[in-house]
Design a protein around this motif. Structure first.
Motif, short mmCIF file in Angstrom:
data_model
loop_
_atom_site.label_atom_id
_atom_site.label_comp_id
_atom_site.label_asym_id
_atom_site.label_seq_id
_atom_site.Cartn_x
_atom_site.Cartn_y
_atom_site.Cartn_z
N LEU A 151 23.63 -5.92 -66.46
CA LEU A 151 23.53 -4.83 -65.49
C LEU A 151 23.37 -5.40 -64.09
O LEU A 151 22.55 -6.29 -63.86
N ILE A 152 24.16 -4.86 -63.16
CA ILE A 152 23.99 -5.13 -61.73
C ILE A 152 23.76 -3.78 -61.07
O ILE A 152 24.58 -2.87 -61.19
N GLU A 153 22.65 -3.64 -60.34
CA GLU A 153 22.37 -2.33 -59.77
C GLU A 153 21.61 -2.44 -58.45
O GLU A 153 20.90 -3.40 -58.17
N ASN A 154 21.82 -1.38 -57.64
CA ASN A 154 21.05 -1.17 -56.42
C ASN A 154 21.13 -2.35 -55.45
O ASN A 154 20.13 -2.76 -54.85
N LEU A 155 22.35 -2.88 -55.27
CA LEU A 155 22.54 -3.94 -54.29
C LEU A 155 23.16 -3.39 -53.02
O LEU A 155 24.05 -2.54 -53.07
N TYR A 156 22.69 -3.89 -51.88
CA TYR A 156 23.30 -3.56 -50.58
C TYR A 156 23.84 -4.85 -49.98
O TYR A 156 23.11 -5.80 -49.72
N ILE A 157 25.17 -4.86 -49.77
CA ILE A 157 25.88 -6.06 -49.32
C ILE A 157 26.56 -5.74 -47.99
O ILE A 157 27.24 -4.71 -47.87
N GLU A 158 26.41 -6.64 -47.03
CA GLU A 158 26.94 -6.36 -45.70
C GLU A 158 27.82 -7.53 -45.22
O GLU A 158 27.38 -8.68 -45.17
N ASN A 159 29.08 -7.20 -44.89
CA ASN A 159 29.99 -8.13 -44.21
C ASN A 159 30.31 -9.38 -45.04
O ASN A 159 29.85 -10.49 -44.75
N THR A 160 31.13 -9.19 -46.09
CA THR A 160 31.58 -10.32 -46.88
C THR A 160 32.72 -11.03 -46.15
O THR A 160 33.54 -10.39 -45.49
N PRO A 161 32.81 -12.35 -46.27
CA PRO A 161 33.90 -13.08 -45.59
C PRO A 161 35.29 -12.64 -46.06
O PRO A 161 36.19 -12.43 -45.25
N VAL A 162 35.47 -12.54 -47.39
CA VAL A 162 36.69 -11.96 -47.98
C VAL A 162 36.24 -11.12 -49.17
O VAL A 162 35.36 -10.27 -49.02
N HIS A 163 36.82 -11.31 -50.36
CA HIS A 163 36.53 -10.49 -51.52
C HIS A 163 35.04 -10.41 -51.80
O HIS A 163 34.32 -11.41 -51.71
N ALA A 164 34.61 -9.22 -52.18
CA ALA A 164 33.19 -9.03 -52.49
C ALA A 164 32.90 -9.43 -53.94
O ALA A 164 32.24 -10.44 -54.18
N PHE A 165 33.37 -8.65 -54.92
CA PHE A 165 33.08 -8.93 -56.33
C PHE A 165 34.35 -9.40 -57.06
O PHE A 165 35.37 -8.72 -57.04
N SER A 166 34.23 -10.54 -57.72
CA SER A 166 35.24 -11.00 -58.66
C SER A 166 34.64 -10.90 -60.05
O SER A 166 33.66 -11.59 -60.36
N ILE A 167 35.21 -10.03 -60.88
CA ILE A 167 34.68 -9.77 -62.22
C ILE A 167 35.68 -10.32 -63.23
O ILE A 167 36.81 -9.84 -63.32
N SER A 168 35.28 -11.35 -63.96
CA SER A 168 36.22 -12.02 -64.86
C SER A 168 35.51 -12.46 -66.14
O SER A 168 34.38 -12.97 -66.09
N GLY A 169 36.16 -12.24 -67.26
CA GLY A 169 35.62 -12.69 -68.53
C GLY A 169 34.34 -11.97 -68.94
O GLY A 169 33.54 -12.51 -69.70
N CYS A 170 34.15 -10.75 -68.47
CA CYS A 170 32.93 -9.99 -68.75
C CYS A 170 33.16 -8.99 -69.88
O CYS A 170 34.27 -8.48 -70.05
N ASP A 171 32.10 -8.68 -70.60
CA ASP A 171 32.15 -7.68 -71.65
C ASP A 171 30.85 -6.87 -71.62
O ASP A 171 29.75 -7.43 -71.62
N ASN A 172 31.02 -5.55 -71.58
CA ASN A 172 29.86 -4.64 -71.54
C ASN A 172 29.00 -4.91 -70.31
O ASN A 172 27.80 -5.18 -70.41
N LEU A 173 29.63 -4.82 -69.17
CA LEU A 173 28.94 -5.00 -67.88
C LEU A 173 28.91 -3.65 -67.16
O LEU A 173 29.94 -2.99 -67.02
N THR A 174 27.73 -3.26 -66.69
CA THR A 174 27.58 -2.05 -65.90
C THR A 174 27.15 -2.43 -64.48
O THR A 174 26.22 -3.22 -64.30
N ILE A 175 27.85 -1.86 -63.50
CA ILE A 175 27.51 -2.04 -62.09
C ILE A 175 27.29 -0.65 -61.52
O ILE A 175 28.18 0.20 -61.58
N ARG A 176 26.11 -0.40 -60.96
CA ARG A 176 25.86 0.94 -60.45
C ARG A 176 25.05 0.89 -59.14
O ARG A 176 24.25 -0.01 -58.91
N ASN A 177 25.35 1.88 -58.32
CA ASN A 177 24.63 2.05 -57.05
C ASN A 177 24.72 0.78 -56.19
O ASN A 177 23.71 0.30 -55.66
N VAL A 178 25.92 0.27 -56.04
CA VAL A 178 26.15 -0.89 -55.19
C VAL A 178 26.89 -0.45 -53.94
O VAL A 178 27.89 0.28 -54.02
#
Length: 380
Positions: A151-178
């Motif tokens: 689980l990834i939750e409740n993150l606040y991210i500001e001003n990424t240089p390029v791509h924010a999230f790269s999701i690879s090879g994951c199984d049963n991953l929940t991302i919420r309130n980002v």
């Protein structure tokens, strides 16, 4: 008469040479395993290194106002059932490199933000309007690779240089309130600031994300059973499938993008298959999507993606089948110089589409549609 055994015993007694008893074996006690600490807190310029060194012994890790040195990845592969909490402001020193700035892998990992926290890579230091296509080398931000049941939750991210999230090879991953807020890049040269790029993953749910950027809000390049719901996307390139083709995995199967709004963007809904490549796109559903202030294409579905939209010859190597669009609200959403719907398919490569209550207007009809499936129209 003494037996032979008795004779030997008598001789041993007489000479005083008795066999020494064999001692009992020594039992070494099992080493006591070190119990994981319930909570650890790390901060300051040494906090990143200390946290990574201690991840095996801390069940809950709080990263409070840590500063990551230049060229370093905040890299975690902790034991199962570990929680990592970002508190205060996390910063990264400048370096021209590919990154990522953060990487997580493992099983049953929880990553979350405390109230008032911020992950601030200060991407404006790298922005030059070229993104990953040139200029200075820019680090990708967050690699969620090989995360399972996490689980990834409740993150606040500001001003990424390029791509924010790269999701690879994951199984049963929940991302919420980002929240990914790269809106400053609209005027300062942000480019290729994708929100969520997904590849070779299954059973991924992204819920209630807010993305303000200059590229795809979400791009599903391969994977199965992917859901994006409750999203707010602004300033980017759309809710995208692909581009598909030319990778080690080129199959997109069962993707649902629903109950989301995309505004102030180049495209609304986009499905893009590369020209001349092979793969498969099937079982994709867009449902309950609201379009607002779209500059180029309200709906764009193409099998001739070649370094850009509608640039190549349409080919049939990546069929697009079982595509559902329902409850798409875009009345007056497209700029007058843009196109409401553009569909370019290879011969016989688009089939079994179902569109219900699709309204996209404001722009022009695209006059070069090809091989549009039965029952679907490029005209509005």
């Amino acid at each position: 008469m003494l037996s032979a055994l008795g004779s030997l015993a008598l001789i041993a007694w007489a000479t005083g040479v008795l066999a020494t008893p064999v001692p009992d074996p020594m039992i070494t006690p099992s080493p006591t395993l070190t119990k994981r600490q319930s909570a650890c807190t790390f901060s300051g310029s040494d906090g990143a290194a200390a946290a990574m060194e201690s991840q095996a012994i801390c069940a809950t890790m709080t990263l409070s106002n840590i500063a990551v040195p230049s060229g370093d990845t905040l890299d975690f592969n902790p034991p199962e059932d570990t929680t990592v909490i970002f508190a205060g402001t996390t910063t990264w020193d400048y370096a021209e490199w590919e990154g990522p700035l953060v990487r997580f892998k493992g099983s049953r990992i929880t990553i979350k933000g405390a109230a008032g926290h911020k992950l601030n890579p200060d991407g404006a230091r790298w922005w030059d309007g070229k993104g990953s296509n040139g200029g200075v080398t820019k680090p990708k931000f967050f690699a969620a690779h090989s995360l399972e049941d996490s689980l990834i939750e409740n993150l606040y991210i500001e001003n990424t240089p390029v791509h924010a999230f790269s999701i690879s090879g994951c199984d049963n991953l929940t991302i919420r309130n980002v929240t990914i807020d790269d809106s400053a890049g609209d005027e300062a040269g942000g480019h290729n600031t994708d929100g969520f790029d997904i590849g070779s993953s299954s059973n991924v749910v992204i819920a209630d994300a807010k993305v303000y950027n200059q590229d795809d809000c979400i791009a599903v390049n391969s994977g199965t059973n992917i859901t994006f719901t409750g999203g707010t996307c602004s300033g980017g390139h759309g809710l995208s499938i692909g581009s598909v083709g030319g990778r080690s995995n080129n199959v997109v199967d069962t993707v649902t993008i629903k109950d989301s709004t995309i505004s102030k963007s180049t495209n609304g809904i986009r499905v893009k298959a590369k020209s001349g490549e092979t793969g498969e796109i099937k079982g994709v559903t867009y449902s309950g999507i609201t379009l607002e202030a779209i500059s180029k294409y309200g709906i764009l579905i193409e099998q001739n993606y070649d370094g850009g939209d509608l640039h190549g010859e349409p080919t049939s190597g990546i069929p697009i089948t079982d595509l559902t669009l329902e409850n798409i609200s875009g009345a007056g959403a497209v700029d007058s110089n843009g196109y409401n719907i553009a569909i370019v398919c290879g011969d016989g490569a688009c089939s079994d589409w179902t569109w219900t209550d699709v309204t996209v207007t404001g722009g022009k009809d695209y006059g070069s549609c090809q091989n549009v499936p039965s029952g679907i129209s490029c005209s509005t």
